[in-house]
Motif scaffolding. Structure first.
Motif, PDB file in Angstrom:
ATOM      1  N   CYS A  84       0.823  -1.218   0.000  1.00 57.88           N
ATOM      2  CA  CYS A  84       0.000   0.000   0.000  1.00 57.88           C
ATOM      3  C   CYS A  84       0.852   1.262   0.000  1.00 57.88           C
ATOM      4  O   CYS A  84       0.367   2.347  -0.336  1.00 57.88           O
ATOM      5  CB  CYS A  84      -0.950  -0.002   1.198  1.00 57.88           C
ATOM      6  SG  CYS A  84      -2.269  -1.220   1.032  1.00 57.88           S
ATOM      7  N   ALA A  85       2.131   1.144   0.367  1.00 64.02           N
ATOM      8  CA  ALA A  85       3.018   2.303   0.332  1.00 64.02           C
ATOM      9  C   ALA A  85       3.154   2.847  -1.089  1.00 64.02           C
ATOM     10  O   ALA A  85       3.469   4.026  -1.277  1.00 64.02           O
ATOM     11  CB  ALA A  85       4.392   1.946   0.900  1.00 64.02           C
ATOM     12  N   TYR A  87       0.920   3.609  -2.995  1.00 65.73           N
ATOM     13  CA  TYR A  87      -0.105   4.632  -3.216  1.00 65.73           C
ATOM     14  C   TYR A  87       0.372   6.002  -2.753  1.00 65.73           C
ATOM     15  O   TYR A  87      -0.273   7.008  -3.019  1.00 65.73           O
ATOM     16  CB  TYR A  87      -1.402   4.277  -2.488  1.00 65.73           C
ATOM     17  CG  TYR A  87      -2.172   3.149  -3.121  1.00 65.73           C
ATOM     18  CD1 TYR A  87      -2.780   3.301  -4.353  1.00 65.73           C
ATOM     19  CD2 TYR A  87      -2.289   1.934  -2.467  1.00 65.73           C
ATOM     20  CE1 TYR A  87      -3.487   2.263  -4.939  1.00 65.73           C
ATOM     21  CE2 TYR A  87      -3.007   0.883  -3.036  1.00 65.73           C
ATOM     22  CZ  TYR A  87      -3.600   1.060  -4.269  1.00 65.73           C
ATOM     23  OH  TYR A  87      -4.299   0.038  -4.841  1.00 65.73           O
ATOM     24  N   GLY A  88       1.493   6.041  -2.051  1.00 67.51           N
ATOM     25  CA  GLY A  88       2.012   7.289  -1.510  1.00 67.51           C
ATOM     26  C   GLY A  88       2.757   8.108  -2.558  1.00 67.51           C
ATOM     27  O   GLY A  88       2.886   7.729  -3.721  1.00 67.51           O
ATOM     28  N   SER A  89       3.269   9.239  -2.090  1.00 64.54           N
ATOM     29  CA  SER A  89       4.056  10.112  -2.967  1.00 64.54           C
ATOM     30  C   SER A  89       5.402   9.460  -3.273  1.00 64.54           C
ATOM     31  O   SER A  89       5.806   8.496  -2.604  1.00 64.54           O
ATOM     32  CB  SER A  89       4.286  11.462  -2.275  1.00 64.54           C
ATOM     33  OG  SER A  89       5.149  11.283  -1.150  1.00 64.54           O
ATOM     34  N   PHE A  92       7.525   9.543  -0.238  1.00 67.90           N
ATOM     35  CA  PHE A  92       7.098   8.542   0.731  1.00 67.90           C
ATOM     36  C   PHE A  92       7.622   7.163   0.347  1.00 67.90           C
ATOM     37  O   PHE A  92       8.148   6.436   1.187  1.00 67.90           O
ATOM     38  CB  PHE A  92       5.568   8.520   0.818  1.00 67.90           C
ATOM     39  CG  PHE A  92       5.026   7.557   1.826  1.00 67.90           C
ATOM     40  CD1 PHE A  92       4.963   7.898   3.166  1.00 67.90           C
ATOM     41  CD2 PHE A  92       4.575   6.299   1.442  1.00 67.90           C
ATOM     42  CE1 PHE A  92       4.464   7.011   4.108  1.00 67.90           C
ATOM     43  CE2 PHE A  92       4.073   5.401   2.366  1.00 67.90           C
ATOM     44  CZ  PHE A  92       4.019   5.753   3.705  1.00 67.90           C
ATOM     45  N   ARG A  96      10.349   4.877   2.468  1.00 70.13           N
ATOM     46  CA  ARG A  96      10.045   3.516   2.921  1.00 70.13           C
ATOM     47  C   ARG A  96      11.100   2.525   2.436  1.00 70.13           C
ATOM     48  O   ARG A  96      11.478   1.609   3.161  1.00 70.13           O
ATOM     49  CB  ARG A  96       8.660   3.075   2.439  1.00 70.13           C
ATOM     50  CG  ARG A  96       7.524   3.653   3.236  1.00 70.13           C
ATOM     51  CD  ARG A  96       7.504   3.037   4.652  1.00 70.13           C
ATOM     52  NE  ARG A  96       6.465   3.605   5.453  1.00 70.13           N
ATOM     53  CZ  ARG A  96       5.268   3.065   5.639  1.00 70.13           C
ATOM     54  NH1 ARG A  96       4.978   1.913   5.063  1.00 70.13           N
ATOM     55  NH2 ARG A  96       4.380   3.655   6.393  1.00 70.13           N
ATOM     56  N   ASN A 125       4.206   4.875 -10.043  1.00 72.44           N
ATOM     57  CA  ASN A 125       4.694   4.608  -8.691  1.00 72.44           C
ATOM     58  C   ASN A 125       5.445   3.293  -8.626  1.00 72.44           C
ATOM     59  O   ASN A 125       6.434   3.162  -7.903  1.00 72.44           O
ATOM     60  CB  ASN A 125       3.535   4.625  -7.695  1.00 72.44           C
ATOM     61  CG  ASN A 125       2.984   6.013  -7.465  1.00 72.44           C
ATOM     62  OD1 ASN A 125       3.309   6.952  -8.192  1.00 72.44           O
ATOM     63  ND2 ASN A 125       2.146   6.159  -6.467  1.00 72.44           N
TER      64      ASN A 125
END
Length: 140
Positions: A84-85, A87-89, A92, A96, A125
């Motif tokens: 799910c990370a 989905y971040g910028s 971000f 991670r 992404n």
């Protein structure tokens, strides 16, 4: 589905068969590294290391530093970034990746997600994840 088992049931119903498969593969292909992935494996990590594999893949439910400590340094690790990370910028995602790599240690880690890419994650992404992971040494 081994991650759904209690440690006692894993030891009874999964581990002996995993050990058997690993032994048989190693007999005919001794140089082939074997990776064991079990989704939801937090309760059986130490037992996974007894399977005979070379690398234990961690899902995202275990902190990489804790997983590394529980498994030990004699085995490689793979994973364990939360899918799910993605989905971040981009920042971000980069942060991670850096965090995961630092917690895994200097050797014996294959950077990867803790499970597959989710179908609705933006492709850019995913591309950023791979480019960042390939060049993470420059970011540390």
């Amino acid at each position: 589905w081994a991650g759904q088992l209690s440690p006692q049931d894993y030891e009874t119903f999964a581990l002996p068969y995993q050990q058997r498969v690993v032994r048989q593969v190693k007999e005919t292909h001794p140089d082939t590294p074997l990776i064991l992935y079990i989704s939801g494996s937090a309760g059986v990590l130490e037992l996974m290391g007894k399977s005979g594999v070379d690398i234990v893949s961690l899902d995202w439910t275990v902190d990489m530093a804790v997983g590394r400590q529980r498994i030990g340094t004699h085995l490689g690790v793979q994973g364990n970034m939360d899918p799910c990370a993605l989905y971040g910028s981009k920042d971000f995602i980069r942060d991670r990746i850096i965090d995961t790599v630092r917690k895994a240690g200097k050797t014996g880690h294959i950077m990867n997600l803790g499970h597959g890419v989710l179908p609705t994650v933006p492709e850019e992404n995913v591309a950023h994840f791979f480019e960042t992971a390939k060049n993470v040494d420059k970011l540390l």
